[in-house]
Design an enzyme around this catalytic site. Structure first.
Site: not given
Ligand code: GDG
Length: 468
Positions: A157, A365
């Protein structure tokens, strides 16, 4: 269709309802499990003094939840240490914050072995096993060691960093070797896939063929990017729910017609919150006409409070907030509202819909779901503008956003000013392009693509002689 086995660090949504589930990811995974039937396995969230904790089982329809407690020392090394203070900062390019402790690495391996040993008795060779995130990289290798033949996929992720950064990890080779025991490796973006391929090539431990097929440590497997999304319709519906409206109307009354800029992130140093505050300060400094006309609300729920770096960040954000408000506030206008607690998803969706600007400026991110949620919550007749960092995975699929470099404080301030002044037709045009992408690449698309690819992955083949 074989059962799906999902493994993640935490298993939270035992109630399983859309309204109460923790977030979009949990909902998306639950939908898949409901279709295929299967198991969700992970840590219970509790710590124990028992050396060999017994798993707890809970059945709901076709899904079996299995959770285990972790011993205090193991938990500290695995989660508080290696996951949160080694891998998290390193994979987000924060070498300055990464600590490399052998004891943490050993604890991480121990917990991954324990997870594998506890799950293994429940598995069958025709299952599809899908393991999630940086906490559990070596779990697949441990399951193979126990003799599992099932197809196994892993999804990361967070970003996979460039080779130069990644090899600072003393155990870089051990983790990539463990990754190569899966049949399918999923990453958020093509950049992450490229970084992973580049590692194999530069370390001379493998190579990539066309179509994402790789040979790594003598095994053949597949790699691909699967950008995670949200349930766009669900979030849009939430934004017009009674709870959302009630909250946003109350907020609107307090704004007295001023434009609202919103930031919503866990209080995490990867999210660029201090840089964002500096950009807002620069906006008020360089564009004095915005003073008194705009309000910035930063919502940052506490996160990983036991990790010292997060406490440092909290102090920095508090200091910057105090400084900005002390410098610019008027007796009848508060420049910044900084809120150090969480809200329900419904309330947040209402806040998003009301905001003229969604400020999403992480320094790094994996994807960033807040960016997609902000877009999904907007009203077509008067949509806000998404200002998005080029270093969020979401920026690769965000035609229509105002893309910024979060380190360039003046440029972010200019982007804010421009976005506040942006005419309605341009805002609508940008939003239509954005929402089309958010709807198309939603959470369903993400999980279906991954599970389908995992199902179709040919069982492991050894590297051909000629290629070794
Ligand atoms: C990791 C990766 C990747 C935030 N504040 C509240 C709240 N939230 C929700 C948001 C959003 C979620 O938490 C945060 O997701 P992000 O994607 O923005 O970031 P991470 O937590 O760092 O997630 C990231 C993600 O995994 C999925 O793969 O995109 O790159 O770092 O849904 O809305 N939710 C509630 N109250 C809050 O105050 N209820």
């Amino acid at each position: 269709m074989g059962r799906l086995i999902v493994v993640s660090n935490r298993v939270t949504p035992l109630s399983g309802s859309k309204a109460t589930a923790a977030g979009g990811l949990a909902v998306g995974l639950l939908d898949t499990l409901r279709e295929t039937g299967g198991i969700w396995f992970g840590w219970s969230g509790d710590q124990t003094d028992n050396s060999v904790p017994l798993p707890k089982l809970f059945r709901s329809g076709k899904i079996t939840y299995i959770t285990i407690d972790l011993g205090r020392e193991d938990f500290e090394a695995y989660y508080g240490g290696f996951a949160n203070r080694t891998l998290w900062p390193l994979f987000h390019y924060r070498l300055d914050l990464a600590s490399f402790e052998r004891e943490w690495y050993l604890g991480y391996r121990r917990v991954n072995r324990l997870f594998a040993e506890q799950l293994f008795p429940y598995l069958r060779d025709d299952d599809l096993v899908w393991i999630h995130d940086f906490h559990l990289i070596p779990m697949g290798e441990e399951l193979r060691r126990l003799g599992l033949k099932a197809q196994m996929g892993f999804f990361l992720h967070i970003p996979f960093p460039t080779w130069e950064v990644y090899v600072t990890l003393p155990w870089h080779d051990r983790l990539v070797q463990a990754m190569c025991t899966y049949d399918l490796l999923g990453f958020q973006t093509s950049n992450d896939v490229r970084n992973f391929h580049d590692y194999l090539y530069r370390e001379n431990v493998g190579y990539a063929l066309a179509g994402g097929v790789i040979y790594g440590y003598g095994r053949r497997l597949r790699t691909r990017d699967y950008a995670i999304g949200i349930d766009a319709k669900d979030f849009a519906d939430m934004a017009v729910s009674v709870e959302a409206r009630r909250a946003s109307e109350r907020l609107a009354r307090s704004l007295l017609g001023r434009n609202l800029i919103i930031g919503v992130d866990r209080l995490d140093y990867t999210k660029g919150i201090t840089e964002r505050l500096a950009a807002y300060e620069t906006l008020l400094q360089n564009f004095p006409r915005q003073r008194g006309q705009v309000t910035y609300m930063q919502i940052s729920a506490p996160s990983r409070q036991d990790v010292p770096e997060y406490n440092d960040l909290k102090l920095q954000v508090e200091a910057a907030s105090g400084r900005i408000n002390g410098r610019f506030n008027e007796f009848d206008w508060m420049a910044l509202r900084y809120i150090n607690r969480g809200f329900t998803r419904r309330t947040l969706s209402g806040f998003f819909r009301l905001s003229r600007i969604g400020l999403v400026t992480p320094l790094r991110d994996g994807m960033n779901l807040v960016a997609k949620e902000y877009v999904a919550a907007q009203a077509e007749e008067d949509p806000g503008v998404l200002i998005l960092s080029r270093f969020a995975g979401a920026a690769l699929d965000a035609d229509g956003a105002v893309i910024v470099n979060p380190y360039d404080i003046e440029a972010v301030a200019e982007a804010m000013n421009m976005s506040i002044l942006m005419p309605l037709d341009e805002r609508q045009d940008r939003w239509r392009r954005l929402i089309a992408q958010v709807r198309e690449h939603d959470i369903g698309y993400w999980r279906r693509s991954f599970v389908e690819d995992l199902r179709q992955t040919v069982p492991q083949e050894e590297e051909p002689e000629a290629a070794s």
